[in-house]
Scaffold this motif. Sequence first.
Motif, PDB file in Angstrom:
ATOM      1  N   LEU A   6      11.832  -5.090   8.620  1.00 32.45           N
ATOM      2  CA  LEU A   6      10.995  -4.632   7.513  1.00 32.45           C
ATOM      3  C   LEU A   6      11.806  -3.818   6.518  1.00 32.45           C
ATOM      4  CD1 LEU A   6       8.169  -4.277   6.275  1.00 32.45           C
ATOM      5  CD2 LEU A   6       7.859  -2.301   7.769  1.00 32.45           C
ATOM      6  N   LEU A   7      12.653  -2.936   7.010  1.00 30.33           N
ATOM      7  CA  LEU A   7      13.480  -2.119   6.122  1.00 30.33           C
ATOM      8  C   LEU A   7      14.462  -2.981   5.338  1.00 30.33           C
ATOM      9  CD1 LEU A   7      14.256   0.918   8.483  1.00 30.33           C
ATOM     10  CD2 LEU A   7      12.616   0.834   6.598  1.00 30.33           C
ATOM     11  N   ALA A   8      15.025  -3.971   6.035  1.00 35.84           N
ATOM     12  CA  ALA A   8      15.997  -4.836   5.361  1.00 35.84           C
ATOM     13  C   ALA A   8      15.355  -5.656   4.253  1.00 35.84           C
ATOM     14  CB  ALA A   8      16.651  -5.762   6.392  1.00 35.84           C
ATOM     15  N   PHE A  13      13.810  -4.325  -3.008  1.00 35.68           N
ATOM     16  CA  PHE A  13      12.681  -4.208  -3.918  1.00 35.68           C
ATOM     17  C   PHE A  13      12.365  -2.749  -4.216  1.00 35.68           C
ATOM     18  CE2 PHE A  13      12.328  -8.259  -1.809  1.00 35.68           C
ATOM     19  CZ  PHE A  13      12.040  -9.113  -2.856  1.00 35.68           C
ATOM     20  N   VAL A  14      12.534  -1.903  -3.201  1.00 34.22           N
ATOM     21  CA  VAL A  14      12.281  -0.480  -3.407  1.00 34.22           C
ATOM     22  C   VAL A  14      13.291   0.101  -4.384  1.00 34.22           C
ATOM     23  CG1 VAL A  14      12.250   1.767  -2.286  1.00 34.22           C
ATOM     24  CG2 VAL A  14      11.201  -0.190  -1.162  1.00 34.22           C
ATOM     25  N   TYR A  30       8.893   2.323   1.573  1.00 35.88           N
ATOM     26  CA  TYR A  30       9.119   1.054   2.258  1.00 35.88           C
ATOM     27  C   TYR A  30       7.792   0.416   2.673  1.00 35.88           C
ATOM     28  CZ  TYR A  30      14.137   2.042   2.594  1.00 35.88           C
ATOM     29  OH  TYR A  30      15.446   2.290   2.308  1.00 35.88           O
ATOM     30  N   ASP A  31       6.912   1.234   3.226  1.00 42.36           N
ATOM     31  CA  ASP A  31       5.617   0.714   3.669  1.00 42.36           C
ATOM     32  C   ASP A  31       4.816   0.165   2.489  1.00 42.36           C
ATOM     33  OD1 ASP A  31       6.112   1.342   6.297  1.00 42.36           O
ATOM     34  OD2 ASP A  31       5.033   3.248   6.261  1.00 42.36           O
ATOM     35  N   ARG A  32       4.828   0.899   1.377  1.00 38.30           N
ATOM     36  CA  ARG A  32       4.062   0.483   0.202  1.00 38.30           C
ATOM     37  C   ARG A  32       4.581  -0.845  -0.344  1.00 38.30           C
ATOM     38  NH1 ARG A  32       5.345   1.122  -4.921  1.00 38.30           N
ATOM     39  NH2 ARG A  32       6.904   2.723  -4.440  1.00 38.30           N
ATOM     40  N   MET A  33       5.904  -0.965  -0.436  1.00 36.94           N
ATOM     41  CA  MET A  33       6.480  -2.185  -0.968  1.00 36.94           C
ATOM     42  C   MET A  33       6.264  -3.372  -0.025  1.00 36.94           C
ATOM     43  SD  MET A  33       7.521  -1.457  -3.917  1.00 36.94           S
ATOM     44  CE  MET A  33       8.332  -3.003  -4.247  1.00 36.94           C
ATOM     45  N   GLU A  36       2.731  -4.575  -0.426  1.00 33.94           N
ATOM     46  CA  GLU A  36       2.565  -5.318  -1.674  1.00 33.94           C
ATOM     47  C   GLU A  36       3.150  -6.729  -1.551  1.00 33.94           C
ATOM     48  OE1 GLU A  36       0.906  -4.637  -4.476  1.00 33.94           O
ATOM     49  OE2 GLU A  36       0.151  -2.897  -3.366  1.00 33.94           O
ATOM     50  N   MET A  37       4.319  -6.828  -0.914  1.00 32.44           N
ATOM     51  CA  MET A  37       4.939  -8.131  -0.714  1.00 32.44           C
ATOM     52  C   MET A  37       4.028  -9.043   0.109  1.00 32.44           C
ATOM     53  SD  MET A  37       8.827  -6.916   0.126  1.00 32.44           S
ATOM     54  CE  MET A  37       9.268  -8.520   0.785  1.00 32.44           C
TER      55      MET A  37
END
Length: 221
Positions: A6-8, A13-14, A30-33, A36-37
């Motif tokens: 998830l972080l990768a 994008f972040v 990271y969670d927000r992006m 959204e993805m």
Amino acid sequence: MNKSLLLALSAPFVLLALPSCSVQPTAADYDRMAQEMMKNSFVARGIATMDRLNPDQANDLCAQAEVAGQQLDDKTAQAIQAAQMKTIVPPADGRFLGDWREGELIAQSGRGLTWTDVATAASGGNCFNCHQITKAEISFGTLGPSLLNYGRLRGVTDPNSPEARPIVEYTWGKLSNPRAYNACSQMPRAGHKGILTQDQMRHVMALLLDPESPVNREVAN
């Protein structure tokens, strides 16, 4: 989703979204992006609408507990069960049982509720996917308990008798919304979610409770 993956996926994008590369992204970023993805990857198609992105509170709380590797606390579980119990609607005419032969066909069918299906088309119950129900059916899942002799084991010799009423009502409720009895049950909420119609529910009830049904005529090993 795996945290490192998830972080990768989220990091590029972040970084593009942040006003300055000197700003260190937070876990919340990271969670927000990532959310959204995921949302942007869904589209409405046929009967699969966008409401599937908005899980109800029971789904959300149970999913959070599963990800954390924990069980819900008793207070939360009881609150979910109480709320789900209110969704159970008994048949308006008081008739709980239909035809077990129709019920067996419904239990065998896993069709329905895909985006290519017509909204008005009847769905199957897909019951054999998780339960053994009759000995004649050699293909069945084991995610749920065996339902062989379901009515017999519960002493139901006449489903219309007053003595059988508690088991009949419990079975109806369990088929309608199992989360009323187990907050994080994985069993589909067939009645509450409209997977089965009320008539289909009656037929499955007959499969489980009618003494003439193969469920109750066959002796379990």
